[in-house]
Design a protein around this motif. Structure first.
Motif, short mmCIF file in Angstrom:
data_model
loop_
_atom_site.label_atom_id
_atom_site.label_comp_id
_atom_site.label_asym_id
_atom_site.label_seq_id
_atom_site.Cartn_x
_atom_site.Cartn_y
_atom_site.Cartn_z
N CYS A 76 0.83 -1.21 0.00
CA CYS A 76 0.00 0.00 0.00
C CYS A 76 0.86 1.26 0.00
O CYS A 76 0.55 2.25 -0.68
N ARG A 77 1.94 1.24 0.78
CA ARG A 77 2.84 2.40 0.84
C ARG A 77 3.46 2.67 -0.52
O ARG A 77 3.53 3.82 -0.97
N GLU A 78 3.93 1.61 -1.19
CA GLU A 78 4.56 1.80 -2.49
C GLU A 78 3.56 2.31 -3.52
O GLU A 78 3.91 3.14 -4.37
N ALA A 79 2.32 1.83 -3.47
CA ALA A 79 1.30 2.32 -4.39
C ALA A 79 1.05 3.81 -4.18
O ALA A 79 0.87 4.57 -5.15
N ALA A 83 2.69 5.73 -7.24
CA ALA A 83 1.59 5.91 -8.19
C ALA A 83 0.51 6.87 -7.70
O ALA A 83 -0.39 7.23 -8.46
N GLY A 84 0.55 7.25 -6.44
CA GLY A 84 -0.44 8.19 -5.93
C GLY A 84 -1.85 7.64 -5.86
O GLY A 84 -2.81 8.37 -6.11
N VAL A 85 -1.98 6.35 -5.53
CA VAL A 85 -3.31 5.75 -5.43
C VAL A 85 -3.47 5.03 -4.10
O VAL A 85 -2.50 4.54 -3.51
N LYS A 86 -4.72 4.99 -3.64
CA LYS A 86 -5.10 4.21 -2.48
C LYS A 86 -6.21 3.27 -2.91
O LYS A 86 -6.91 3.51 -3.90
#
Length: 213
Positions: A76-79, A83-86
């Motif tokens: 989740c942190r890398e996303a 990529a700026g997404v949750k």
């Protein structure tokens, strides 16, 4: 610019022998489209890929799994950072793959080996700015485009696992949007869209950051 900051350094990096442990995800979403002459609303599967610094290909958001977080927290942190997404991350990874880091692709040494765990993430929020926006652009792709732009076999295998997972969800879930999702077999996609032999080139990051309609 984003007020969030990305983690740096490898002081807390996890290893399995000489392999650096990596966690990441394949972000996806369903886009509603008009279904031809009937006017019915159908769902199109889109996958998010990002550009990486000093390279022309596209990859999935991923990075080092550190010793103060779970594997899922790292994904989740890398996303978010790259990529700026949750979104909603699956409980279990799509699979685990061994590969070499970008900087060590042509090296014969043990350095640069990675063991990566990849998850499926249904995106619920896209940020206008994110910590590593200056280095990573993002682009939504159809599943056919994503297969074609994958540089490595392990990435295509992970995409195949994503399709299998979503297909099983469609079979086991009565939600209308999944019942209407026109998923096709991996063999059909591979025959129609063989991997391009030339690298994918973009003029600049700003053009990549424009989301596909």
């Amino acid at each position: 610019m984003s007020c969030l900051t990305a983690r740096t350094g490898r002081q807390r990096q996890r290893y399995d022998g000489h392999l650096r442990l990596v966690s990441g995800c394949i972000p996806y979403k369903f886009e509603k489209i008009a279904g031809g002459c009937s006017g019915n609303i159908e769902q199109k599967l889109l996958v998010l890929m990002i550009s990486s610094p000093n390279r022309d290909d596209l990859v999935f958001p991923k990075g080092g799994w550190e010793d103060d977080e779970t594997m899922r927290e790292a994904a989740c942190r890398e996303a978010l950072e790259e990529a700026g997404v949750k979104g909603v991350l699956d409980d279990n990874p799509l699979g685990v793959w061994e590969f070499r880091s970008k900087s060590k692709q042509n090296s014969c040494s043990l350095q640069g080996g990675c063991k990566g765990f990849m998850f499926a993430m249904e995106v619920t929020e896209e940020l206008d700015s994110w910590p590593e926006q200056a280095n990573y652009g993002r682009k939504w792709l159809t599943i056919e485009e994503a297969f074609r732009f994958c540089r490595y076999d392990w990435m295509r295998e992970a995409l195949g696992k994503l399709l299998t997972t979503l297909s099983k969800s469609r079979e086991n879930n009565t939600r209308n949007e999944l019942e209407e999702l026109p998923l096709r077999t991996i063999s059909e996609i591979g025959l129609e869209h063989p991997m391009s032999s030339s690298p994918v080139r973009f003029a600049n990051h700003s053009s990549i950051q424009q989301l596909a309609a």
